[in-house]
Design a protein around this motif. Structure first.
Motif, PDB file in Angstrom:
ATOM      1  N   GLN A   1      38.631  69.126 111.788  1.00  0.00           N
ATOM      2  CA  GLN A   1      38.954  67.705 111.736  1.00  0.00           C
ATOM      3  C   GLN A   1      37.693  66.843 111.668  1.00  0.00           C
ATOM      4  O   GLN A   1      37.654  65.834 110.954  1.00  0.00           O
ATOM      5  CB  GLN A   1      39.806  67.325 112.944  1.00  0.00           C
ATOM      6  CG  GLN A   1      41.188  67.976 112.914  1.00  0.00           C
ATOM      7  CD  GLN A   1      41.984  67.721 114.171  1.00  0.00           C
ATOM      8  OE1 GLN A   1      41.426  67.514 115.240  1.00  0.00           O
ATOM      9  NE2 GLN A   1      43.299  67.727 114.045  1.00  0.00           N
ATOM     10  N   LEU A   2      36.657  67.227 112.413  1.00  0.00           N
ATOM     11  CA  LEU A   2      35.401  66.483 112.370  1.00  0.00           C
ATOM     12  C   LEU A   2      34.738  66.601 110.999  1.00  0.00           C
ATOM     13  O   LEU A   2      34.220  65.612 110.461  1.00  0.00           O
ATOM     14  CB  LEU A   2      34.450  66.986 113.463  1.00  0.00           C
ATOM     15  CG  LEU A   2      34.788  66.593 114.893  1.00  0.00           C
ATOM     16  CD1 LEU A   2      33.967  67.413 115.876  1.00  0.00           C
ATOM     17  CD2 LEU A   2      34.544  65.108 115.116  1.00  0.00           C
TER      18      LEU A   2
ATOM     19  N   ARG B   1      35.128  62.387 104.466  1.00  0.00           N
ATOM     20  CA  ARG B   1      35.753  61.121 104.061  1.00  0.00           C
ATOM     21  C   ARG B   1      34.764  59.961 104.149  1.00  0.00           C
ATOM     22  O   ARG B   1      34.819  59.019 103.356  1.00  0.00           O
ATOM     23  CB  ARG B   1      36.969  60.821 104.945  1.00  0.00           C
ATOM     24  CG  ARG B   1      38.169  61.711 104.702  1.00  0.00           C
ATOM     25  CD  ARG B   1      39.432  61.117 105.313  1.00  0.00           C
ATOM     26  NE  ARG B   1      39.322  60.871 106.744  1.00  0.00           N
ATOM     27  CZ  ARG B   1      39.605  61.772 107.685  1.00  0.00           C
ATOM     28  NH1 ARG B   1      40.012  62.998 107.323  1.00  0.00           N
ATOM     29  NH2 ARG B   1      39.509  61.474 108.962  1.00  0.00           N
ATOM     30  N   GLU B   2      33.863  60.042 105.132  1.00  0.00           N
ATOM     31  CA  GLU B   2      32.920  58.942 105.348  1.00  0.00           C
ATOM     32  C   GLU B   2      31.630  59.113 104.557  1.00  0.00           C
ATOM     33  O   GLU B   2      30.698  58.321 104.698  1.00  0.00           O
ATOM     34  CB  GLU B   2      32.609  58.819 106.838  1.00  0.00           C
ATOM     35  CG  GLU B   2      33.808  58.466 107.701  1.00  0.00           C
ATOM     36  CD  GLU B   2      34.415  57.117 107.351  1.00  0.00           C
ATOM     37  OE1 GLU B   2      33.654  56.230 106.903  1.00  0.00           O
ATOM     38  OE2 GLU B   2      35.640  56.952 107.505  1.00  0.00           O
ATOM     39  N   GLY B   3      31.545  60.155 103.746  1.00  0.00           N
ATOM     40  CA  GLY B   3      30.394  60.326 102.874  1.00  0.00           C
ATOM     41  C   GLY B   3      29.170  60.913 103.543  1.00  0.00           C
ATOM     42  O   GLY B   3      28.057  60.789 103.027  1.00  0.00           O
ATOM     43  N   LEU B   4      29.343  61.576 104.684  1.00  0.00           N
ATOM     44  CA  LEU B   4      28.225  62.228 105.373  1.00  0.00           C
ATOM     45  C   LEU B   4      28.213  63.706 105.003  1.00  0.00           C
ATOM     46  O   LEU B   4      29.240  64.380 105.083  1.00  0.00           O
ATOM     47  CB  LEU B   4      28.360  62.063 106.887  1.00  0.00           C
ATOM     48  CG  LEU B   4      28.366  60.618 107.412  1.00  0.00           C
ATOM     49  CD1 LEU B   4      28.542  60.615 108.919  1.00  0.00           C
ATOM     50  CD2 LEU B   4      27.096  59.888 107.026  1.00  0.00           C
TER      51      LEU B   4
ATOM     52  N   GLU C   1      38.798  54.862 116.185  1.00  0.00           N
ATOM     53  CA  GLU C   1      40.127  54.643 115.623  1.00  0.00           C
ATOM     54  C   GLU C   1      40.587  55.806 114.750  1.00  0.00           C
ATOM     55  O   GLU C   1      41.780  56.069 114.629  1.00  0.00           O
ATOM     56  CB  GLU C   1      40.128  53.348 114.809  1.00  0.00           C
ATOM     57  CG  GLU C   1      39.931  52.114 115.682  1.00  0.00           C
ATOM     58  CD  GLU C   1      39.799  50.838 114.879  1.00  0.00           C
ATOM     59  OE1 GLU C   1      39.607  50.942 113.641  1.00  0.00           O
ATOM     60  OE2 GLU C   1      39.874  49.752 115.482  1.00  0.00           O
ATOM     61  N   ALA C   2      39.628  56.534 114.142  1.00  0.00           N
ATOM     62  CA  ALA C   2      39.991  57.607 113.211  1.00  0.00           C
ATOM     63  C   ALA C   2      40.138  58.972 113.875  1.00  0.00           C
ATOM     64  O   ALA C   2      40.739  59.881 113.297  1.00  0.00           O
ATOM     65  CB  ALA C   2      38.942  57.704 112.100  1.00  0.00           C
ATOM     66  N   MET C   3      39.599  59.127 115.078  1.00  0.00           N
ATOM     67  CA  MET C   3      39.538  60.453 115.680  1.00  0.00           C
ATOM     68  C   MET C   3      40.906  60.936 116.170  1.00  0.00           C
ATOM     69  O   MET C   3      41.563  60.248 116.940  1.00  0.00           O
ATOM     70  CB  MET C   3      38.543  60.440 116.858  1.00  0.00           C
ATOM     71  CG  MET C   3      38.329  61.794 117.497  1.00  0.00           C
ATOM     72  SD  MET C   3      38.086  63.153 116.323  1.00  0.00           S
ATOM     73  CE  MET C   3      36.799  62.507 115.269  1.00  0.00           C
ATOM     74  N   PRO C   4      41.354  62.117 115.732  1.00  0.00           N
ATOM     75  CA  PRO C   4      42.647  62.658 116.180  1.00  0.00           C
ATOM     76  C   PRO C   4      42.636  62.985 117.668  1.00  0.00           C
ATOM     77  O   PRO C   4      41.602  63.323 118.243  1.00  0.00           O
ATOM     78  CB  PRO C   4      42.807  63.932 115.341  1.00  0.00           C
ATOM     79  CG  PRO C   4      41.824  63.797 114.216  1.00  0.00           C
ATOM     80  CD  PRO C   4      40.709  62.970 114.743  1.00  0.00           C
TER      81      PRO C   4
ATOM     82  N   ASP D   1      29.266  52.267 112.939  1.00  0.00           N
ATOM     83  CA  ASP D   1      30.703  52.434 113.155  1.00  0.00           C
ATOM     84  C   ASP D   1      31.111  53.872 113.397  1.00  0.00           C
ATOM     85  O   ASP D   1      32.255  54.150 113.766  1.00  0.00           O
ATOM     86  CB  ASP D   1      31.490  51.857 111.978  1.00  0.00           C
ATOM     87  CG  ASP D   1      31.160  52.518 110.643  1.00  0.00           C
ATOM     88  OD1 ASP D   1      30.057  53.110 110.521  1.00  0.00           O
ATOM     89  OD2 ASP D   1      31.998  52.460 109.733  1.00  0.00           O
ATOM     90  N   LEU D   2      30.187  54.826 113.204  1.00  0.00           N
ATOM     91  CA  LEU D   2      30.474  56.233 113.478  1.00  0.00           C
ATOM     92  C   LEU D   2      29.664  56.758 114.667  1.00  0.00           C
ATOM     93  O   LEU D   2      29.676  57.949 114.942  1.00  0.00           O
ATOM     94  CB  LEU D   2      30.191  57.090 112.247  1.00  0.00           C
ATOM     95  CG  LEU D   2      31.050  56.807 111.017  1.00  0.00           C
ATOM     96  CD1 LEU D   2      30.597  57.656 109.839  1.00  0.00           C
ATOM     97  CD2 LEU D   2      32.531  57.041 111.315  1.00  0.00           C
ATOM     98  N   LEU D   3      28.978  55.864 115.369  1.00  0.00           N
ATOM     99  CA  LEU D   3      28.168  56.250 116.526  1.00  0.00           C
ATOM    100  C   LEU D   3      28.938  56.066 117.827  1.00  0.00           C
ATOM    101  O   LEU D   3      29.895  55.283 117.891  1.00  0.00           O
ATOM    102  CB  LEU D   3      26.909  55.389 116.599  1.00  0.00           C
ATOM    103  CG  LEU D   3      25.821  55.633 115.559  1.00  0.00           C
ATOM    104  CD1 LEU D   3      24.764  54.549 115.666  1.00  0.00           C
ATOM    105  CD2 LEU D   3      25.200  57.004 115.778  1.00  0.00           C
TER     106      LEU D   3
END
Length: 360
Positions: free
Chosen positions: A90-91, A97-100, A290-293, A322-324
């Motif tokens: 999932q990670l 999806r976030e382009g990393l 908000e995105a984390m299952p 926003d991803l930190l």
């Protein structure tokens, strides 16, 4: 302006810079200590060799008292590898999806061994050792006291404050619900120990006065200025510990997007988060949160903390606040971006002015 805590430690001001693991640097610690407060190295994520290296750097920069903070954890951890595999999947999908481009991996260890960290702390011999997540053993307490190291235990309830006093702590830092970062709760569920600081301070002061009257209380959580420090003192605190207030300092190693986001944060954006580390912590509700299952958030600390580390490093490198894990206290937008020594002087100036204000 003196306090029992400041007198015992030999510092000028009743002000502690919180030991924020992953965000403190020797430069920040030394700057606060040189300015008359107590700088603290957050060493919860550091290997023993790094603790000794950073302690040596602090001593090169300052001859004033300083603190080292650790998380009290078992040396070994069992992990549900099926749940770990699901979390990694999932990670990795989220990062794609976030382009990393970075993906998760399995670390050699989920976290440094606490016993090895503790040994390094003893060798470094700071003036103060602070602990969160649990109470150290009687043997460990004796080892610290034999080295004349002042022990501060973190508590989120009056019962936890008493537990630290019973264990032999020299001071207790009470962490209100407003505090940023990981919750120090160890006797209760984190959700049951979200007590506001200005309710918690007098409760802990009363409990300790009846049980261990020589143990001073340190207030922590949402204090951002000198007025807040004085308010905590009026309620019985001997000193104030500030973390978020120092996050915007140039000496702090928090990522620049994180520092910028703090200044624009609304108080309702700050929430309790488990999805970064598996342990309740306070910070900004951002894209990751908000995105984390829920399945990922259910993994325990430090397993999930180790799995999300590559994502957090990649997000910082990409400027993606926003991803930190943007840990912060409830009044984050009150942070002042200025050098740490200037901030200490400003806080104490505000404190002095507040003391002179007439009661109306």
């Amino acid at each position: 302006m003196t306090s029992s805590f400041a007198n015992r430690i030999g510092i000028e001001h009743p002000l502690i810079q919180a030991p924020m693991a992953g965000s403190t640097t020797p430069a920040l610690v030394a700057a606060v200590s040189n300015a008359g407060g107590l700088g603290s190295l957050g060493a919860g994520y550091l290997e023993p060799a790094a603790i000794l290296e950073q302690a040596e750097e602090i001593r090169r920069l300052s001859d004033r008292p300083y603190a080292i903070g650790l998380f009290v954890l078992p040396d070994e951890f069992d992990a549900d590898m099926k749940a770990v595999a699901q979390a990694r999947e999932q990670l990795d999908a989220l990062m794609a999806r976030e382009g990393l481009e970075v993906r998760t991996g399995l670390p050699a260890r989920w976290a440094p061994r606490f016993s090895d960290q503790f040994a390094a702390l003893c060798e470094a011999r700071p003036a103060v050792a602070s602990f969160a997540f649990g109470v150290i053993s009687p043997v460990q307490m004796r080892e610290l006291h034999q080295r004349e190291i002042h022990v501060v235990g973190t508590a989120t309830t009056a019962d936890e404050a008493l537990a630290w006093a019973d264990a032999g702590a020299d001071s207790v830092c009470v962490q209100g619900a407003e505090a940023g970062g990981h919750r120090g709760t160890f006797l209760h569920d984190a959700e049951d120990a979200m007590i506001g600081l200005f309710a918690l301070v007098p409760l802990a002061v009363r409990a300790l006065a009846q049980h261990a009257p020589k143990v001073p209380v340190i207030a922590s959580g949402g204090i951002m200025d000198g007025c807040g420090m004085l308010a905590a003192e009026v309620l019985g605190a001997s000193a104030s510990q500030l973390g978020t207030a120092f996050l915007a300092c140039p000496e702090c190693s928090a990522a620049e997007p994180w520092k910028r986001d703090l200044l624009d944060a609304s108080e309702h954006q700050i929430t309790t988060i488990r999805g970064f580390s598996g342990r309740a912590a306070r910070g900004l509700r951002n894209r990751f949160v908000e995105a984390m299952p829920e399945a990922v958030a259910g993994l325990p600390y430090p397993v999930l903390n180790a799995l999300t580390a590559p994502l957090r490093r990649a997000a910082a490198a990409a400027g993606r606040g926003d991803l930190l894990s943007e840990w912060c206290g409830q009044a984050a937008s009150l942070a002042r971006p200025q050098p740490a020594a200037e901030l200490v002087a400003r806080l104490m100036h505000e404190y002095r002015l507040a003391r002179r204000m007439p009661v109306t």
